[in-house]
Enzyme design. Structure first.
Site, mmCIF file in Angstrom:
data_model
loop_
_atom_site.group_PDB
_atom_site.id
_atom_site.type_symbol
_atom_site.label_atom_id
_atom_site.label_comp_id
_atom_site.label_asym_id
_atom_site.label_seq_id
_atom_site.Cartn_x
_atom_site.Cartn_y
_atom_site.Cartn_z
ATOM 1 N N ASP A 7 1.020 -1.188 -0.164
ATOM 2 C CA ASP A 7 0.190 -0.060 0.074
ATOM 3 C C ASP A 7 1.030 0.911 -0.548
ATOM 4 O O ASP A 7 1.521 1.981 0.956
ATOM 5 C CB ASP A 7 -0.471 -0.237 1.790
ATOM 6 C CG ASP A 7 -1.762 1.444 1.307
ATOM 7 O OD1 ASP A 7 -2.050 1.584 0.295
ATOM 8 O OD2 ASP A 7 -1.984 1.542 2.340
ATOM 9 N N GLU A 68 -1.154 -1.186 -4.540
ATOM 10 C CA GLU A 68 -2.837 -0.970 -5.209
ATOM 11 C C GLU A 68 -2.068 -0.236 -6.038
ATOM 12 O O GLU A 68 -1.448 1.195 -6.155
ATOM 13 C CB GLU A 68 -2.966 0.467 -3.282
ATOM 14 C CG GLU A 68 -4.176 1.097 -3.233
ATOM 15 C CD GLU A 68 -4.278 1.297 -2.297
ATOM 16 O OE1 GLU A 68 -5.126 0.976 -1.617
ATOM 17 O OE2 GLU A 68 -4.336 2.900 -2.219
ATOM 18 N N ASP A 141 -2.516 1.141 7.208
ATOM 19 C CA ASP A 141 -1.674 0.510 5.788
ATOM 20 C C ASP A 141 -1.153 -0.550 5.464
ATOM 21 O O ASP A 141 -1.233 -1.462 4.692
ATOM 22 C CB ASP A 141 -0.272 1.480 5.990
ATOM 23 C CG ASP A 141 -0.663 3.184 6.201
ATOM 24 O OD1 ASP A 141 -1.403 3.994 5.135
ATOM 25 O OD2 ASP A 141 -0.642 3.687 7.582
#
Length: 182
Positions: A7, A68, A141
């Site tokens: 992420d 992501e 996260d």
């Protein structure tokens, strides 16, 4: 299949490793965040992120990396930092010849919760439930990175098989055309 999820972010870049396959229980191998300080110069921050991701990939030896997909936000400086961290993640995986798949936040949310608009609390709760954990991975996260890895295990493998089947079909069609011309 072992997947490292990333992420991307400049201050906290979430990382998580999950192992498993469709129809079998998944195992969390680790989750954390690579952190950099806002007082550091940008090049130093990017090098720190690269070193952190490199160490994570070297430790967990994934079969694939799920990152992501960066999407446009209202805050241009935030999206720029996220995009830069994402680029570092892509380079770290590519340097090792690892397949990299980009998943959108809504795709990961839909895979994990069934709702592409799930909030962080819902995501964390479902990640914990899927992995049999008492609490979601921290920081948030890291939980998001783990969700990306799970999403890839559940969806990415199928996408890869469909893409391979399409390539095989196109190759066979081309071979048949060539044979007819001969």
């Amino acid at each position: 299949m072992r997947v490292v999820g990333i992420d991307p972010g400049l201050t906290r870049c979430g990382v998580g490793a999950v192992e498993g396959s469709i129809g079998r229980s998944l195992e969390l191998l680790g989750a954390d965040a690579v952190r950099t300080g806002p007082d550091q110069d940008l090049p130093e921050r990017l090098v720190a992120i690269e070193r952190g991701i490199d160490a994570w990939i070297d430790e967990h030896r994934p079969d694939a990396v799920a990152v992501e997909r960066v999407f446009a936000q209202h805050n241009l400086s935030t999206v720029m930092g996220t995009a830069q961290a994402s680029g570092i993640a892509l380079v770290c995986a590519a340097r090792r010849g690892l397949p990299v798949v980009l998943h959108t936040p809504s795709e990961a949310k839909a895979a994990i919760t069934g709702n592409g608009r799930a909030d962080k609390k819902q995501m964390g709760a479902m990640v914990a439930r899927i992995l049999g954990l008492d609490t979601p991975p921290r920081p948030a996260d890291a939980a998001d990175a783990v969700a990306l890895a799970i999403c890839h295990i559940w969806r990415g493998g199928a996408k890869a098989r469909v893409a391979q089947a399409q390539q095989d079909f196109a190759r066979k069609v081309e071979l048949a055309r060539r044979a007819r011309r001969s």
